[in-house]
Scaffold this motif. Structure first.
Motif, mmCIF file in Angstrom:
data_model
loop_
_atom_site.group_PDB
_atom_site.id
_atom_site.type_symbol
_atom_site.label_atom_id
_atom_site.label_comp_id
_atom_site.label_asym_id
_atom_site.label_seq_id
_atom_site.Cartn_x
_atom_site.Cartn_y
_atom_site.Cartn_z
ATOM 1 N N GLU A 52 -21.004 21.976 92.064
ATOM 2 C CA GLU A 52 -20.242 20.767 92.372
ATOM 3 C C GLU A 52 -18.742 21.003 92.282
ATOM 4 O OE1 GLU A 52 -21.651 17.639 89.865
ATOM 5 O OE2 GLU A 52 -23.596 17.558 90.857
ATOM 6 N N ASP A 78 -27.903 21.562 95.439
ATOM 7 C CA ASP A 78 -27.652 20.522 96.438
ATOM 8 C C ASP A 78 -27.247 21.188 97.741
ATOM 9 O OD1 ASP A 78 -26.784 18.446 98.032
ATOM 10 O OD2 ASP A 78 -25.460 17.567 96.525
ATOM 11 N N PHE A 79 -28.146 21.171 98.707
ATOM 12 C CA PHE A 79 -27.856 21.818 99.987
ATOM 13 C C PHE A 79 -26.726 21.126 100.738
ATOM 14 C CE2 PHE A 79 -31.615 24.157 99.162
ATOM 15 C CZ PHE A 79 -31.466 25.324 99.876
ATOM 16 N N GLY A 80 -26.386 19.903 100.335
ATOM 17 C CA GLY A 80 -25.276 19.206 100.952
ATOM 18 C C GLY A 80 -23.967 19.956 100.800
ATOM 19 N N HIS A 81 -23.811 20.693 99.709
ATOM 20 C CA HIS A 81 -22.597 21.482 99.495
ATOM 21 C C HIS A 81 -22.538 22.686 100.430
ATOM 22 C CE1 HIS A 81 -21.527 19.246 95.929
ATOM 23 N NE2 HIS A 81 -22.696 19.489 95.398
ATOM 24 N N TRP A 82 -23.676 23.110 100.925
ATOM 25 C CA TRP A 82 -23.765 24.362 101.679
ATOM 26 C C TRP A 82 -24.026 24.157 103.159
ATOM 27 C CZ3 TRP A 82 -22.648 28.545 98.724
ATOM 28 C CH2 TRP A 82 -22.746 28.373 97.343
ATOM 29 N N ARG A 83 -24.423 22.985 103.579
ATOM 30 C CA ARG A 83 -24.860 22.749 104.958
ATOM 31 C C ARG A 83 -23.835 23.143 106.008
ATOM 32 N NH1 ARG A 83 -29.792 21.261 105.206
ATOM 33 N NH2 ARG A 83 -30.616 19.729 103.776
ATOM 34 N N THR A 104 -36.222 22.810 103.163
ATOM 35 C CA THR A 104 -35.056 22.313 103.890
ATOM 36 C C THR A 104 -34.965 22.902 105.269
ATOM 37 O OG1 THR A 104 -33.620 24.013 102.994
ATOM 38 C CG2 THR A 104 -33.729 21.909 101.797
#
Length: 104
Positions: A52, A78-83, A104
């Motif tokens: 984060e 959290d894949f949101g950080h890496w997408r 995912t």
């Protein structure tokens, strides 16, 4: 150390979180022009807080986009950080091993 062997490729590895910043900061000073292929191996373990706090942003802002970033998919919280750059991440093991990353 590698000069006598003259390999065409090189993987720069920051396998522990405390190695990431010093290696990233050293990149502009490294003579890497002779390598046809370069990749960066990210830490295999980090905390949710470290993720984060910007691990993904640091790597994607400082590692050249032509270099694959080698990741352990089960280390990601959290894949949101890496997408934004998943196309630049190469898993270091199969994504179909039953880990949450495989979904995912």
């Amino acid at each position: 150390m590698l000069a006598p062997h003259d390999p065409p490729c090189l993987e720069l590895s920051a396998l522990r979180m405390e190695e990431v910043a010093p290696l990233v900061e050293a990149l502009p000073t490294l003579d890497l022009a002779r390598y046809a292929y370069l990749s960066f191996h990210a830490p295999g373990r980090f905390t949710e807080e470290e993720e984060e706090e910007g691990l993904a942003d640091l790597l994607f802002q400082q590692i050249p986009t032509a270099w694959p970033i080698i990741m352990h998919p089960d280390a990601i919280f959290d894949f949101g950080h890496w997408r934004g750059a998943l196309g630049n991440i190469w898993p270091s093991k199969t994504w179909t091993d039953g880990s949450p990353a495989a979904e995912t």
